[in-house]
Design a protein around this motif. Structure first.
Motif, PDB file in Angstrom:
ATOM      1  N   THR A  33       0.837  -1.208   0.000  1.00  0.00           N
ATOM      2  CA  THR A  33       0.000   0.000   0.000  1.00  0.00           C
ATOM      3  C   THR A  33       0.871   1.258   0.000  1.00  0.00           C
ATOM      4  N   GLU A  36       2.597   1.685  -3.415  1.00  0.00           N
ATOM      5  CA  GLU A  36       1.636   2.108  -4.448  1.00  0.00           C
ATOM      6  C   GLU A  36       1.286   3.578  -4.284  1.00  0.00           C
ATOM      7  N   ALA A  37       1.020   3.970  -3.039  1.00  0.00           N
ATOM      8  CA  ALA A  37       0.627   5.357  -2.796  1.00  0.00           C
ATOM      9  C   ALA A  37       1.775   6.304  -3.123  1.00  0.00           C
ATOM     10  N   ASP A  53       2.152   6.443  -6.952  1.00  0.00           N
ATOM     11  CA  ASP A  53       1.036   7.238  -7.482  1.00  0.00           C
ATOM     12  C   ASP A  53       1.292   8.720  -7.294  1.00  0.00           C
ATOM     13  N   ARG A 109       1.750  11.099 -10.473  1.00  0.00           N
ATOM     14  CA  ARG A 109       0.705  12.091 -10.764  1.00  0.00           C
ATOM     15  C   ARG A 109       1.298  13.493 -10.760  1.00  0.00           C
ATOM     16  N   ARG A 138      -8.751  -4.706  -1.231  1.00  0.00           N
ATOM     17  CA  ARG A 138      -9.032  -4.256  -2.598  1.00  0.00           C
ATOM     18  C   ARG A 138      -8.762  -5.314  -3.660  1.00  0.00           C
ATOM     19  N   LYS A 144      -7.116   0.490  -6.585  1.00  0.00           N
ATOM     20  CA  LYS A 144      -6.287   1.619  -6.139  1.00  0.00           C
ATOM     21  C   LYS A 144      -6.088   1.610  -4.635  1.00  0.00           C
ATOM     22  N   ASN A 145      -4.947   2.113  -4.194  1.00  0.00           N
ATOM     23  CA  ASN A 145      -4.689   2.214  -2.750  1.00  0.00           C
ATOM     24  C   ASN A 145      -5.564   3.302  -2.127  1.00  0.00           C
ATOM     25  N   GLU A 146      -5.694   3.262  -0.795  1.00  0.00           N
ATOM     26  CA  GLU A 146      -6.602   4.154  -0.073  1.00  0.00           C
ATOM     27  C   GLU A 146      -6.145   5.613  -0.097  1.00  0.00           C
ATOM     28  N   ILE A 147      -4.834   5.831  -0.120  1.00  0.00           N
ATOM     29  CA  ILE A 147      -4.320   7.213  -0.061  1.00  0.00           C
ATOM     30  C   ILE A 147      -4.774   7.999  -1.292  1.00  0.00           C
ATOM     31  N   THR A 148      -4.518   7.422  -2.469  1.00  0.00           N
ATOM     32  CA  THR A 148      -4.886   8.105  -3.710  1.00  0.00           C
ATOM     33  C   THR A 148      -6.398   8.295  -3.768  1.00  0.00           C
TER      34      THR A 148
END
Lengths: 331, 323
Positions: free
Chosen positions: A314, A317-318, A321, A325, B68, B81-85
């Motif tokens: 997690t 990924e965050a 991202d 972005r 997820r 998608k991860n929770e943060i995004t």
């Protein structure tokens, strides 16, 4: 021929080519333990007191796995590499700790590297180590010089070609890197660059770091590691951040952190073992510096023994991202 | 009628949100997970279907939250998608000016720092779940009150007592001690809320620059006393969005809407999945000495997915080859 076991853990990543060349030059055979497995970690953990850090548990697991494979096990004690710069006590006492918790292991081939006691002491130590194999001091000297050259070549290879320790070891010593089982997208086509800071025994050990580099590359990032940056750059970053190193191997954390927060990377991930004393100070220096300078994003991952990977995934990924972005927005 | 479905399967609650083509919330479901993520996704789909018009066309479905991947397999998600995004996306769609998002869920808490409409930093709690929703639930249960009562009682506090918030074990013994020497229950409860907030600021938000506007999302934002404690501690206004508990699901629905451009077809399995039977099982892989625990999910004797290995051997194995 004497078989010398070298555990694939702790300082292995920094110094393997040097050690291997030295021992082979003196006519010994070098046996390297296989990459870390769950069995090794379990074996190592069972031997130590609860407070011992993960990398040391892993190291002891490797020693156990070599017990039946060799005649001697090489365990150096790196006390200092520079005057008034201190190493973690676990590195200082590694041979003694190994002997104490694994009494059944083959004899431990120790050496004491303590630069603060002067060059003559270092040379004496190298001769003492060489005496296990030959009585001819010239032969030991030759082995020492060849080994040192191998070390310099290894470092240069990593700086020049931006290779990780594992990739460079594969090139120099022919020890195959543990290839991920599916092909990674061409790293050159990556959109973003993430730098990892931390000690090689965490960054390079795919077992304990949950395939960190592979996961980042799969997510479309190019990955940089501290060994790809010249010592000069890392040292000047330490001076900028703290005025000078206090800990041995500080360049891998504070030096690399200071460098990557300002150069080459879109984001920096620090990786440390839970309960590591020196790293808790060094990583915090990097975190504070990143908050102060508002450079690229910084995240610290703390690893322990747990096998559930969800937390790591997690966060990675965050983080990916976030920087991808941001980059997309900027271009 | 077009709709985009977001599913957020957290450790404690499962949330579903359906958005129309203008990203307006059409329907939503909020229910406890009760350790059965698959059943709750199925039941959630059933419930949300009843709320939606009969001619609805699901043009995109996405999952987030700690389950997820599992939920993604069941609905055949277009995006995982991860929770943060997800939370950041939802916050930005409601408050384009937002600079800080506080999010406290059942098992984890996070802070998201946003500048100029883009995530620039985030923090998450470590392994320890101190100061998350589960802990508040546990304390409410111990005092034999609902979480709603907990919130109301804590709001009545006149002078809060100091509770150690560093660790839930210490917090609990502190609370018991304070209650045994005769402090009022509302003061202890509000003291706990303050401890939780203090712990959050000193751990998760350590070194982060908390700038207004601040949004507070996640299930714990239902608790008025926590909101009040945050306002006091930060000395700033804290906005609680109307659908704060659904923000993860809304965010991932927004993201999948963004994704489904150029007439891309959704892979959504359809609402009939709520009738399908899923079976999960696990085994120890013996291919190497790592002995990974592999979990697998199957329906009608066909394996849909496997995960949990240190390598991706089982993930890549063709679905037909069941074990």
């Amino acid at each position: 021929m004497t078989r010398i076991g070298i555990p694939r853990a702790l300082l292995y990543y920094q110094y393997l080519p040097m050690w291997k060349v030295f021992f082979e030059h003196l006519g010994a055979e070098v046996v390297i333990s296989s990459p870390t497995t769950q069995a090794m970690l379990t074996g190592g953990s069972a031997r130590v007191v609860a407070d011992t850090c993960l990398p040391v548990k892993v190291f002891l697991g490797h020693v156990l796995s070599l017990a039946d494979e060799c005649d001697l096990i090489f365990v150096p004690a790196v006390r200092s590499l520079e005057e008034k710069v201190y190493n973690c006590s676990k590195f200082l006492g590694l041979p003694d700790m190994t002997k104490a918790v694994i009494p059944e292991s083959p004899p431990i081939l120790e050496t004491d590297i303590d630069i603060s006691r002067g060059k003559n002491q270092l040379y004496r130590e190298i001769y003492r180590l060489g005496r296990h194999f030959t009585r001819n001091p010239l032969k030991v000297k030759q082995a020492g010089l060849t080994a040192w050259q191998a070390h310099l070549d290894y470092r240069e290879l990593m700086f020049d070609h931006k290779l990780t320790h594992i990739e460079a070891t594969e090139k120099i010593c022919g020890i195959p890197a543990e290839k991920p089982r599916t092909a990674v997208e061409d790293p050159a086509s990556a959109r973003t660059t993430i730098a990892l800071v931390g000690h090689p025994y965490l960054i390079c050990d795919e077992f304990i770091n949950h395939r960190l580099i592979y996961r980042l590359e799969q997510a479309g990032n190019r990955v940089l590691t501290p060994e790809m940056i010249t010592t000069k750059e890392l040292e000047s970053a330490i001076i900028r951040l703290t005025g000078g190193a206090y800990w041995t191997y500080e360049e891998e954390v504070v030096g690399a952190g200071g460098y990557f927060l300002q150069n080459e990377a879109d984001g920096v991930i620090g990786i440390m073992a839970f309960g590591c004393g020196p790293d808790s100070l060094m990583m915090d220096t990097v975190r504070r510096h990143s908050a102060r300078t508002k450079g690229v994003p910084f995240m610290c991952l703390t690893i322990e023994e747990h096998t559930a990977e969800a937390g790591v995934i997690t966060r990675l990924e965050a983080f990916t991202d976030m920087i991808q972005r941001k980059k997309r927005r900027e271009t | 009628m077009e709709a985009y479905l977001g599913i957020d399967v957290g450790s404690v609650t499962t949330k579903l949100a359906a958005l129309d083509e203008n990203d307006e919330l059409m329907a939503h479901v909020y229910q406890p997970t009760r350790g059965q993520p698959i059943e709750m996704v199925q039941r959630g789909l059933e419930q949300i279907k009843e709320q939606l018009p009969a001619d609805v066309d699901i043009c995109g479905v996405a999952t987030t939250g700690s389950a997820r991947y599992l939920a993604g397999v069941i609905v055949n998600a277009d995006l995982v998608k991860n929770e943060i995004t997800s939370h950041a996306t939802a916050a930005l769609s409601y408050f384009p000016e937002v600079q800080t998002v506080l999010e406290i869920g059942g098992q984890d808490s996070k802070i998201i720092i946003i500048r100029d409409g883009i995530v620039t930093d985030f923090g998450m709690n470590t392994v320890c779940a101190a100061g998350t929703g589960s802990f508040l639930d546990h304390q409410a249960l111990r005092l034999n009150m609902t979480i709603e009562e907990f919130s109301q009682r804590a709001m009545d506090s006149q002078s809060a007592v100091r509770i150690a918030g560093r660790c839930t074990v210490f917090a609990e013994s502190d609370m018991v001690h304070k209650q045994q020497v005769g402090h009022k229950i509302e003061d202890i409860l509000y003291g706990l809320c303050q401890a939780l907030v203090r712990n959050y600021i000193n751990n998760i938000a350590l070194g982060k620059e908390i700038k207004s506007p601040i949004a507070f999302q996640g299930g714990v934002a239902f608790n008025q006393a926590i909101v009040k404690a945050f306002k006091e501690e930060l000395g700033a206004e804290v906005i609680v969005p109307r659908h704060h508990e659904l923000m993860g699901a809304i965010g991932v629905a927004l993201l999948v809407h963004e994704e489904m451009v150029n007439n891309k077809k959704s892979k959504f399995t359809g609402f009939q999945v709520s009738e399908a039977k899923y079976r999960t099982s696990s085994f120890e892989c013996k291919s190497c000495t790592n002995l990974c625990e592999i979990a697998q999910i199957s329906t009608n004797g066909q394996t849909l997915a496997r995960w949990g290995g240190r390598c991706d051997m089982w993930e890549r194995m063709p679905a037909e080859e069941t074990r």
